[in-house]
Motif scaffolding. Structure first.
Motif, PDB file in Angstrom:
ATOM      1  N   LEU A 213       7.732   0.976  -8.028  1.00 33.99           N
ATOM      2  CA  LEU A 213       7.866   2.314  -7.450  1.00 33.99           C
ATOM      3  C   LEU A 213       6.504   2.845  -7.012  1.00 33.99           C
ATOM      4  CD1 LEU A 213       9.661   4.741  -6.771  1.00 33.99           C
ATOM      5  CD2 LEU A 213       9.301   5.570  -9.111  1.00 33.99           C
ATOM      6  N   ALA A 214       5.493   2.662  -7.845  1.00 33.09           N
ATOM      7  CA  ALA A 214       4.140   3.109  -7.498  1.00 33.09           C
ATOM      8  C   ALA A 214       3.652   2.427  -6.227  1.00 33.09           C
ATOM      9  CB  ALA A 214       3.187   2.848  -8.664  1.00 33.09           C
ATOM     10  N   SER A 215       3.927   1.143  -6.116  1.00 36.42           N
ATOM     11  CA  SER A 215       3.509   0.405  -4.927  1.00 36.42           C
ATOM     12  C   SER A 215       4.213   0.923  -3.682  1.00 36.42           C
ATOM     13  CB  SER A 215       3.800  -1.084  -5.117  1.00 36.42           C
ATOM     14  OG  SER A 215       3.477  -1.820  -3.965  1.00 36.42           O
ATOM     15  N   ARG A 216       5.489   1.277  -3.802  1.00 38.61           N
ATOM     16  CA  ARG A 216       6.255   1.761  -2.662  1.00 38.61           C
ATOM     17  C   ARG A 216       5.673   3.046  -2.080  1.00 38.61           C
ATOM     18  NH1 ARG A 216      11.181  -0.337  -1.512  1.00 38.61           N
ATOM     19  NH2 ARG A 216      11.981  -1.926  -2.963  1.00 38.61           N
ATOM     20  N   VAL A 217       5.103   3.883  -2.942  1.00 38.64           N
ATOM     21  CA  VAL A 217       4.588   5.170  -2.466  1.00 38.64           C
ATOM     22  C   VAL A 217       3.058   5.191  -2.420  1.00 38.64           C
ATOM     23  CG1 VAL A 217       6.627   6.416  -3.232  1.00 38.64           C
ATOM     24  CG2 VAL A 217       4.691   6.184  -4.802  1.00 38.64           C
ATOM     25  N   SER A 218       2.450   4.002  -2.522  1.00 34.19           N
ATOM     26  CA  SER A 218       0.990   3.844  -2.381  1.00 34.19           C
ATOM     27  C   SER A 218       0.210   4.651  -3.415  1.00 34.19           C
ATOM     28  CB  SER A 218       0.554   4.236  -0.956  1.00 34.19           C
ATOM     29  OG  SER A 218       1.244   3.493   0.018  1.00 34.19           O
ATOM     30  N   MET A 219       0.631   4.537  -4.677  1.00 40.45           N
ATOM     31  CA  MET A 219      -0.062   5.220  -5.768  1.00 40.45           C
ATOM     32  C   MET A 219      -0.291   4.224  -6.893  1.00 40.45           C
ATOM     33  SD  MET A 219       2.028   8.865  -5.971  1.00 40.45           S
ATOM     34  CE  MET A 219       0.715   9.795  -6.782  1.00 40.45           C
ATOM     35  N   SER A 220      -1.282   4.512  -7.737  1.00 38.65           N
ATOM     36  CA  SER A 220      -1.438   3.733  -8.950  1.00 38.65           C
ATOM     37  C   SER A 220      -0.385   4.176  -9.953  1.00 38.65           C
ATOM     38  CB  SER A 220      -2.839   3.945  -9.540  1.00 38.65           C
ATOM     39  OG  SER A 220      -2.972   5.276 -10.010  1.00 38.65           O
ATOM     40  N   VAL A 221      -0.129   3.348 -10.947  1.00 42.83           N
ATOM     41  CA  VAL A 221       0.875   3.694 -11.956  1.00 42.83           C
ATOM     42  C   VAL A 221       0.492   4.979 -12.684  1.00 42.83           C
ATOM     43  CG1 VAL A 221       1.937   2.970 -14.129  1.00 42.83           C
ATOM     44  CG2 VAL A 221       1.681   1.327 -12.261  1.00 42.83           C
ATOM     45  N   SER A 222      -0.775   5.106 -13.064  1.00 40.98           N
ATOM     46  CA  SER A 222      -1.210   6.298 -13.805  1.00 40.98           C
ATOM     47  C   SER A 222      -1.116   7.546 -12.933  1.00 40.98           C
ATOM     48  CB  SER A 222      -2.640   6.112 -14.318  1.00 40.98           C
ATOM     49  OG  SER A 222      -3.532   5.905 -13.231  1.00 40.98           O
ATOM     50  N   SER A 223      -1.488   7.419 -11.645  1.00 39.29           N
ATOM     51  CA  SER A 223      -1.406   8.567 -10.749  1.00 39.29           C
ATOM     52  C   SER A 223       0.042   8.973 -10.511  1.00 39.29           C
ATOM     53  CB  SER A 223      -2.085   8.242  -9.418  1.00 39.29           C
ATOM     54  OG  SER A 223      -2.029   9.352  -8.545  1.00 39.29           O
ATOM     55  N   LEU A 224       0.930   7.983 -10.352  1.00 40.83           N
ATOM     56  CA  LEU A 224       2.349   8.281 -10.181  1.00 40.83           C
ATOM     57  C   LEU A 224       2.887   9.049 -11.381  1.00 40.83           C
ATOM     58  CD1 LEU A 224       5.107   7.903  -8.717  1.00 40.83           C
ATOM     59  CD2 LEU A 224       5.349   5.766 -10.006  1.00 40.83           C
TER      60      LEU A 224
END
Length: 311
Positions: A213-224
């Motif tokens: 999911l984080a990759s889909r929205v171009s975010m790191s896991v922690s930022s997501l």
């Protein structure tokens, strides 16, 4: 002398009552505009709110988002800037003074075109996707003119875009402008979280892998995780769980599915886990909760159940 605000508020009450003559949620001839009426305090209900303005003319309502509890009434509006699963309840209504409200969905694509014309608002960088504020006379006047259009259907195609533009302008220059501004900026965290919410709504029954999911929205896991909870008051897992449980409840109430079938259809592999999480969300196990709701509906017919209300 009559207070102008009192006069306008009475007109708002009369306009909504004219198009919501019976209890329930009533779509109108204006796309995205609905009016709502309840004549009694209602049971707790669940639903999914979309980006919208909800304005109460009379009565009061409570909305629970995660652990946040928001109450708004006749001098308030609820602004939702992102898709959110919530629990709601009418908390102030009677036969003599029914709950009356209107909801107008906001096209977030139109916000960007207004940003250059609205420079006085609050630009909160990351804010909760739902908030209550006091209605200004200017915003109320815009809402009244929107409702008046229902009396002149031939004018809707020409005047609706102008009124919608003014309504967005009033919100962008008000205390909740930061919520709308962030939705219009494609590189903002709010916009990325909105994309994550849309994906979760479309794939709620699938196993959730946060990394994907984080990759889909171009975010790191922690930022997501950080921004998702800041905006929705939930983690992505909790958001998915609410979507699953609300859909399972709808399937049992409207499609008459049994608990096992409903749980499996929304993505639960374990029936015991589904029952535990359902009871934690709605206060009772599935069979007991659905039975109670059905009995109540039979007793009161339209006595306040709002499975998908946004008003």
């Amino acid at each position: 002398m009559t207070n102008p605000r009192t006069y306008r508020s009475q007109e708002l009450i009369d306009l909504i009552a004219c198009y919501a003559t019976e209890d329930g949620d009533h779509p109108t001839a204006i796309p995205g505009l609905s009016v709502h009426r309840r004549s009694a305090i209602g049971m707790k209900a669940c639903g999914a709110y979309k980006p919208s303005l909800a304005l109460i003319a009379q009565g009061a309502k409570q909305v629970v988002l995660g652990n946040d509890v928001l109450r708004y009434g006749g001098t308030d509006y609820l602004l939702t800037s992102i898709d959110l699963p919530v629990t709601t309840q009418i908390v102030e209504a009677s036969e003599d003074m029914p709950y009356l409200s209107m909801t107008f969905q906001i096209d977030t694509n139109r916000i960007a075109g207004m940003l250059d014309h609205a420079t006085d608002g609050n630009s909160t960088p990351v804010a909760r996707g739902m908030a209550v504020s006091t209605v200004t006379p200017e915003l109320e006047d815009t809402a009244i003119r929107l409702l008046r259009l229902l009396d002149r259907p031939d004018d809707i195609p020409a005047l609706l875009p102008l009124i919608e533009q003014e309504m967005i302008y009033r919100l962008l220059t008000g205390p909740q402008s930061g919520r709308l501004r962030q939705m219009a900026v494609t590189e903002s965290q709010s916009h990325q979280i909105s994309r994550a919410c849309i994906w979760l709504k479309e794939h709620y029954a699938m196993p959730l892998k946060i990394e994907n999911l984080a990759s889909r929205v171009s975010m790191s896991v922690s930022s997501l995780h950080h921004h998702f909870k800041a905006i929705t008051a939930m983690s992505p897992m909790q958001y998915q769980k609410q979507l699953r449980l609300q859909e399972a409840r709808r399937l049992m109430l409207e499609d008459m599915l049994d608990a096992g079938s409903a749980g499996h259809q929304v993505g639960y592999e374990s029936q015991s886990q589904f029952s535990r999480e359902y009871a934690r969300q709605f206060g009772e196990p599935p069979l007991r909760d659905v039975g109670r709701v059905r009995r109540s509906l039979m007793d009161r017919l339209t006595g306040g159940m709002e499975l998908l209300s946004e008003g």
